[in-house]
Design a protein around this motif. Structure first.
Motif, short mmCIF file in Angstrom:
data_model
loop_
_atom_site.label_atom_id
_atom_site.label_comp_id
_atom_site.label_asym_id
_atom_site.label_seq_id
_atom_site.Cartn_x
_atom_site.Cartn_y
_atom_site.Cartn_z
N LYS A 141 0.85 -1.19 0.00
CA LYS A 141 0.00 0.00 0.00
C LYS A 141 0.89 1.24 0.00
CE LYS A 141 -3.78 2.20 2.43
NZ LYS A 141 -4.76 2.11 3.49
N GLY A 142 0.52 2.21 -0.78
CA GLY A 142 1.30 3.45 -0.87
C GLY A 142 2.38 3.41 -1.94
N GLU A 143 2.51 2.28 -2.65
CA GLU A 143 3.48 2.16 -3.73
C GLU A 143 2.76 1.82 -5.02
OE1 GLU A 143 6.70 -0.49 -2.95
OE2 GLU A 143 7.14 0.41 -1.00
N THR A 144 3.43 2.04 -6.13
CA THR A 144 2.89 1.70 -7.44
C THR A 144 4.05 1.27 -8.32
OG1 THR A 144 1.40 2.44 -9.20
CG2 THR A 144 3.04 4.03 -8.45
#
Length: 73
Positions: A48-51
């Protein structure tokens, strides 16, 4: 975070993406195409919080240029 522009994809049309930046935190910021392929995403563990983004091989020439780009910060 302060960004230094390193280079844009020389084969991009129109010229706007992908783009590579160097930070003042000894890291890189990559602007690229959003990965939406569900099979590819299933192979990665993206917290979560990354792509993730995709860039072409021709962008690799910009890595290692460090602070030789143009400061945009």
């Amino acid at each position: 975070m302060r960004l230094t522009f390193i280079g844009k994809d020389p084969g991009s049309n129109p010229a706007g993406s992908p783009t590579l930046y160097r930070t003042d935190r000894d890291s890189w910021v990559v602007q690229g195409w959003v990965v939406t392929d569900s099979d590819a995403l299933a192979q990665m563990d993206i917290p979560k919080g990354e792509t993730c983004v995709e860039i072409p091989d021709r962008m690799m020439r910009f890595f290692g240029q460090g602070d030789r780009g143009v400061d945009i910060g």
